[in-house]
Write an enzyme that holds these catalytic residues in place. Structure first.
Site, PDB file in Angstrom:
ATOM      1  N   TRP A  28       1.107  -0.982  -0.347  1.00 48.38           N
ATOM      2  CA  TRP A  28      -0.312   0.052  -0.206  1.00 48.38           C
ATOM      3  C   TRP A  28       0.461   1.367  -0.147  1.00 48.38           C
ATOM      4  O   TRP A  28       1.512   1.191   0.526  1.00 48.38           O
ATOM      5  CB  TRP A  28      -0.557   0.084   1.515  1.00 48.38           C
ATOM      6  CG  TRP A  28      -2.031  -0.843   1.587  1.00 48.38           C
ATOM      7  CD1 TRP A  28      -2.193  -2.432   1.707  1.00 48.38           C
ATOM      8  CD2 TRP A  28      -2.843  -0.692   1.061  1.00 48.38           C
ATOM      9  NE1 TRP A  28      -2.804  -2.746   1.424  1.00 48.38           N
ATOM     10  CE2 TRP A  28      -3.989  -2.570   0.421  1.00 48.38           C
ATOM     11  CE3 TRP A  28      -3.658   0.114  -0.326  1.00 48.38           C
ATOM     12  CZ2 TRP A  28      -4.696  -2.363   0.124  1.00 48.38           C
ATOM     13  CZ3 TRP A  28      -5.077  -0.612  -0.856  1.00 48.38           C
ATOM     14  CH2 TRP A  28      -5.374  -1.258  -0.334  1.00 48.38           C
ATOM     15  N   GLU A  30      -0.060   3.504   0.930  1.00 51.22           N
ATOM     16  CA  GLU A  30      -0.534   5.543   1.704  1.00 51.22           C
ATOM     17  C   GLU A  30       0.231   5.222   3.340  1.00 51.22           C
ATOM     18  O   GLU A  30      -0.048   5.831   4.095  1.00 51.22           O
ATOM     19  CB  GLU A  30      -1.588   5.532   1.632  1.00 51.22           C
ATOM     20  CG  GLU A  30      -2.344   4.670   1.901  1.00 51.22           C
ATOM     21  CD  GLU A  30      -3.297   4.223   1.001  1.00 51.22           C
ATOM     22  OE1 GLU A  30      -2.661   4.225  -0.902  1.00 51.22           O
ATOM     23  OE2 GLU A  30      -4.181   3.663   0.072  1.00 51.22           O
ATOM     24  N   SER A  49      -2.969   1.564  -2.958  1.00 50.81           N
ATOM     25  CA  SER A  49      -3.506   2.524  -3.298  1.00 50.81           C
ATOM     26  C   SER A  49      -5.148   2.708  -3.342  1.00 50.81           C
ATOM     27  O   SER A  49      -5.804   2.212  -4.462  1.00 50.81           O
ATOM     28  CB  SER A  49      -2.624   4.128  -4.162  1.00 50.81           C
ATOM     29  OG  SER A  49      -2.914   4.085  -3.159  1.00 50.81           O
ATOM     30  N   HIS A  50      -5.630   3.045  -2.328  1.00 53.84           N
ATOM     31  CA  HIS A  50      -7.084   3.878  -1.975  1.00 53.84           C
ATOM     32  C   HIS A  50      -7.027   4.763  -2.519  1.00 53.84           C
ATOM     33  O   HIS A  50      -8.012   5.843  -2.438  1.00 53.84           O
ATOM     34  CB  HIS A  50      -7.798   3.351  -0.601  1.00 53.84           C
ATOM     35  CG  HIS A  50      -8.046   1.419  -1.278  1.00 53.84           C
ATOM     36  ND1 HIS A  50      -8.384   0.819  -0.340  1.00 53.84           N
ATOM     37  CD2 HIS A  50      -8.778   0.660  -1.888  1.00 53.84           C
ATOM     38  CE1 HIS A  50      -8.212  -0.403  -0.690  1.00 53.84           C
ATOM     39  NE2 HIS A  50      -9.613   0.200  -1.379  1.00 53.84           N
ATOM     40  N   LEU A  51      -5.823   6.141  -3.127  1.00 58.12           N
ATOM     41  CA  LEU A  51      -5.649   7.332  -2.285  1.00 58.12           C
ATOM     42  C   LEU A  51      -6.386   7.570  -3.900  1.00 58.12           C
ATOM     43  O   LEU A  51      -6.737   7.330  -4.916  1.00 58.12           O
ATOM     44  CB  LEU A  51      -4.401   7.750  -2.970  1.00 58.12           C
ATOM     45  CG  LEU A  51      -3.517   7.881  -1.080  1.00 58.12           C
ATOM     46  CD1 LEU A  51      -2.090   8.434  -1.743  1.00 58.12           C
ATOM     47  CD2 LEU A  51      -3.905   8.504  -0.302  1.00 58.12           C
TER      48      LEU A  51
END
Length: 67
Positions: A28, A30, A49-51
Site C-alpha cells: 500500500w 499510503e 492504493s485507495h488514494l
C-alpha cells in the site's frame, strides 16, 4: 486486480503469486511500511492504493508508471 497483475508480471507462472503474500507483491502506497516495501521491490513494481488520483504526487503523472 492484484492477482491478475501479479500473473502478468510473472509471465503467467502462479508460483510467485502462491509463495509471496499480497502485501509484499503490491504494498500500500499510503502506509510508511508499504512505501518502504514498494521501494525495495524489483522493477516493474506493483503498488496498491485507495488514494484518489488527485492526491497522488504530481511526479507520478510524468513518470512511466501505468495506472
Amino acid at each position: 486486480m492484484l492477482e491478475i497483475l501479479s500473473l502478468i508480471r510473472s509471465d503467467g507462472d502462479p508460483r510467485w503469486c502462491r509463495s509471496v503474500p499480497n502485501w509484499d507483491r503490491g504494498p500500500w502506497l499510503e502506509t510508511v511500511l508499504g512505501l518502504r516495501r514498494a521501494r525495495g521491490n524489483p522493477r516493474p513494481r506493483l503498488i496498491s492504493s485507495h488514494l484518489p488520483v488527485q492526491l497522488f504526487p504530481k511526479a507520478f503523472f510524468t513518470s512511466k508508471a501505468k495506472v
